[in-house]
Design an enzyme around this catalytic site. Structure first.
Site, mmCIF file in Angstrom:
data_model
loop_
_atom_site.group_PDB
_atom_site.id
_atom_site.type_symbol
_atom_site.label_atom_id
_atom_site.label_comp_id
_atom_site.label_asym_id
_atom_site.label_seq_id
_atom_site.Cartn_x
_atom_site.Cartn_y
_atom_site.Cartn_z
ATOM 1 N N ARG A 163 0.837 -1.214 0.000
ATOM 2 C CA ARG A 163 0.000 0.000 0.000
ATOM 3 C C ARG A 163 0.869 1.260 0.000
ATOM 4 N NH1 ARG A 163 -3.079 -3.497 -0.842
ATOM 5 N NH2 ARG A 163 -5.215 -3.744 -0.079
ATOM 6 N N SER A 236 -10.584 -0.621 2.901
ATOM 7 C CA SER A 236 -9.832 -0.749 4.159
ATOM 8 C C SER A 236 -9.455 0.643 4.662
ATOM 9 C CB SER A 236 -8.546 -1.548 3.939
ATOM 10 O OG SER A 236 -8.851 -2.833 3.476
ATOM 11 N N GLU A 332 -5.072 4.090 6.282
ATOM 12 C CA GLU A 332 -4.669 3.826 4.903
ATOM 13 C C GLU A 332 -5.306 4.863 3.982
ATOM 14 O OE1 GLU A 332 -4.162 2.695 1.236
ATOM 15 O OE2 GLU A 332 -6.139 2.021 1.836
HETATM 16 N N1 EPU Z 1 -10.554 -10.887 9.917
HETATM 17 C C1 EPU Z 1 -11.242 -10.936 11.096
HETATM 18 N N2 EPU Z 1 -12.218 -10.010 11.328
HETATM 19 C C2 EPU Z 1 -12.532 -9.053 10.420
HETATM 20 C C3 EPU Z 1 -11.822 -9.004 9.216
HETATM 21 C C4 EPU Z 1 -10.824 -9.935 8.975
HETATM 22 O O1 EPU Z 1 -10.990 -11.775 11.940
HETATM 23 O O2 EPU Z 1 -13.446 -8.267 10.698
HETATM 24 C C5 EPU Z 1 -9.526 -11.910 9.634
HETATM 25 C C6 EPU Z 1 -10.017 -12.877 8.536
HETATM 26 O O3 EPU Z 1 -10.737 -13.922 9.086
HETATM 27 C C7 EPU Z 1 -8.726 -13.333 7.914
HETATM 28 C C8 EPU Z 1 -7.805 -12.129 8.073
HETATM 29 O O4 EPU Z 1 -8.388 -11.311 9.067
HETATM 30 O O5 EPU Z 1 -8.169 -14.411 8.616
HETATM 31 C C9 EPU Z 1 -7.598 -11.366 6.789
HETATM 32 O O6 EPU Z 1 -8.853 -10.901 6.308
HETATM 33 P P1 EPU Z 1 -9.141 -10.630 4.742
HETATM 34 O O7 EPU Z 1 -8.676 -11.791 3.954
HETATM 35 O O8 EPU Z 1 -10.547 -10.195 4.600
HETATM 36 O O9 EPU Z 1 -8.157 -9.463 4.346
HETATM 37 P P2 EPU Z 1 -7.612 -8.169 5.086
HETATM 38 O O10 EPU Z 1 -6.190 -8.387 5.449
HETATM 39 O O11 EPU Z 1 -8.545 -7.738 6.151
HETATM 40 C C10 EPU Z 1 -6.644 -7.138 2.888
HETATM 41 C C11 EPU Z 1 -6.729 -5.853 2.119
HETATM 42 C C12 EPU Z 1 -8.018 -5.774 1.329
HETATM 43 C C13 EPU Z 1 -8.097 -6.960 0.389
HETATM 44 C C14 EPU Z 1 -8.016 -8.264 1.210
HETATM 45 C C15 EPU Z 1 -8.005 -9.509 0.375
HETATM 46 C C16 EPU Z 1 -5.414 -4.248 3.402
HETATM 47 C C17 EPU Z 1 -5.429 -3.027 4.245
HETATM 48 N N3 EPU Z 1 -6.615 -4.712 3.005
HETATM 49 O O12 EPU Z 1 -7.678 -7.106 3.878
HETATM 50 O O13 EPU Z 1 -7.959 -4.572 0.543
HETATM 51 O O14 EPU Z 1 -9.309 -6.943 -0.363
HETATM 52 O O15 EPU Z 1 -6.791 -8.233 1.997
HETATM 53 O O16 EPU Z 1 -6.754 -9.693 -0.197
HETATM 54 O O17 EPU Z 1 -4.349 -4.772 3.104
HETATM 55 C C18 EPU Z 1 -8.526 -2.273 0.490
HETATM 56 O O18 EPU Z 1 -7.322 -2.030 0.460
HETATM 57 O O19 EPU Z 1 -9.380 -1.343 0.472
HETATM 58 C C19 EPU Z 1 -8.976 -3.649 0.595
HETATM 59 C C20 EPU Z 1 -10.268 -3.968 0.738
#
Ligand code: EPU
Length: 336
Positions: A163, A236, A332
């Site tokens: 990012r 995010s 972010e």
């Molecule tokens: N999780 C939770 N609770 C929540 C959300 C997530 O426990 O409320 C846990 C999930 O169960 C999972 C882990 O956190 O084990 C990761 O969650 P997820 O795969 O949804 O991805 P993220 O790390 O929360 C990042 C990006 C997203 C992108 C997803 C999928 C960032 C800041 N965000 O989210 O990007 O879509 O991975 O690759 O890196 C964005 O930048 O706007 C965005 C949506």
């Protein structure tokens, strides 16, 4: 170019903040950019606004907003293995995805349905489901505002990180992007490292095609993320924080289920969404702002939220997460 005075920015930010810009300049062609740089981007304050999907306006904007609206996708080079595309900054990101699927160009399908415009994609190095845009960007073109000169930066020059890029660092507020060049593969290859994606494809027993991968990504996004057309949000709101490996070990003693991924330099990248959920904030609403029920990392405008309501929620989340985990979340989203 089109010039508007006292422009309501509500249609130009996915958070749906009703704020006004003193002057709003819409660029209709890339060729207009040098004139706009000379005329409107020499006097502060100004802001370059793409699709407004990563921007939280915190107030009326007493200055000039420049919005590149010119579109177009052109094939610049092609051989049996690869294709090189030049895409205009104002092209909606998902249009590019659809174009690539139709023509069977591989590389960005995991980035399906990310809101926003192509010119913004390299700025924050958009990423999802195991792919980042830096994996396919060949070069970025535009103009430096302070010198008024055109620039062309290779992938390495863009200093991409998680990012992050040069456009958020030394070139922040000092450039306008006109074209992004992408090198994509004509040979079938997929990135299925994100477990949820591989699993979704398997469960649906779908053959591995660009269309199916893209559709699966869209379904996963729909199940986790609010549609900005229906519920205002900027994706995010925070970055996933990176902590030293020892710190992660310590945290695990109290929270054995804490998710983490390897980060560069031996650190561990935690899930901000999980930390926020554990701090009791998932799906919580305070007034008209809050977090999304299926993904705590996304702050939402439940309708009529003021920027202050959103920022108050964000600041309370930062405080609560800090208290519980001694981890500081970094926003972010661009706050303007
Ligand atoms: N999780 C939770 N609770 C929540 C959300 C997530 O426990 O409320 C846990 C999930 O169960 C999972 C882990 O956190 O084990 C990761 O969650 P997820 O795969 O949804 O991805 P993220 O790390 O929360 C990042 C990006 C997203 C992108 C997803 C999928 C960032 C800041 N965000 O989210 O990007 O879509 O991975 O690759 O890196 C964005 O930048 O706007 C965005 C949506």
């Amino acid at each position: 170019m089109k010039i508007f005075e006292n422009q309501n920015l509500k249609p130009y930010n996915t958070f749906g903040m009703e704020v006004y810009a003193q002057r709003f300049v819409e660029l209709e062609t890339a060729e207009e950019t040098p004139a706009a740089v000379a005329e409107y981007l020499q006097q502060w304050p100004y802001y370059i606004l793409g699709g407004g999907s990563n921007t939280l306006f915190t107030n009326d904007f007493c200055g000039t907003i420049v919005h590149p609206a010119f579109q177009g996708i052109e094939v610049m080079e092609e051989n049996s293995d690869n294709v090189l595309l030049r895409v205009a900054a104002g092209e909606p990101w998902d249009n590019l995805i659809q174009y690539c699927i139709r023509r069977q160009y591989f590389g960005i399908e995991n980035l399906t349905a990310i809101p926003g415009l192509v010119g913004s994609a390299p700025v924050q190095n958009i990423g999802a489901y195991g792919v980042e845009v830096k994996d396919t960007v060949q070069k970025v073109q535009g103009y430096i505002l302070s010198t008024r000169n055109p620039f062309e930066l290779s992938n390495a020059d863009c200093l991409f990180g998680y990012r992050n890029s040069i456009f958020k660092q030394t070139l922040k507020n000092d450039c306008i992007i006109t074209y992004v060049w992408f090198q994509l593969s004509k040979k079938q290859h997929f990135t299925l490292t994100y477990q949820g994606l591989a699993k979704a494809l398997q469960e649906r027993e779908l053959p591995l095609t660009l269309r199916n991968v893209s559709d699966c990504v869209r379904q996963i996004r729909d199940s986790k993320l609010p549609d900005p057309q229906l519920v205002g949000n900027g994706g995010s709101f925070f970055k996933n924080p990176v902590v030293p490996a020892e710190k992660y070990k310590d945290l695990q003693t109290q929270h054995p289920d804490l998710v983490a991924y390897d980060a560069p330099d031996g650190g561990k990248k935690l899930s901000a969404g999980q930390l926020i959920e554990k701090a009791g904030w998932k799906g919580k609403r305070v007034g008209n702002a809050g977090t999304w029920k299926n993904q705590a990392l996304v702050l939402v405008n439940y309708g009529g939220a003021t920027p202050k309501e959103v920022l108050d929620v964000a600041e309370t989340i930062i405080k609560d997460v800090k208290m519980m985990f001694n981890v500081t979340l970094e926003m972010e989203i661009n706050r303007i």
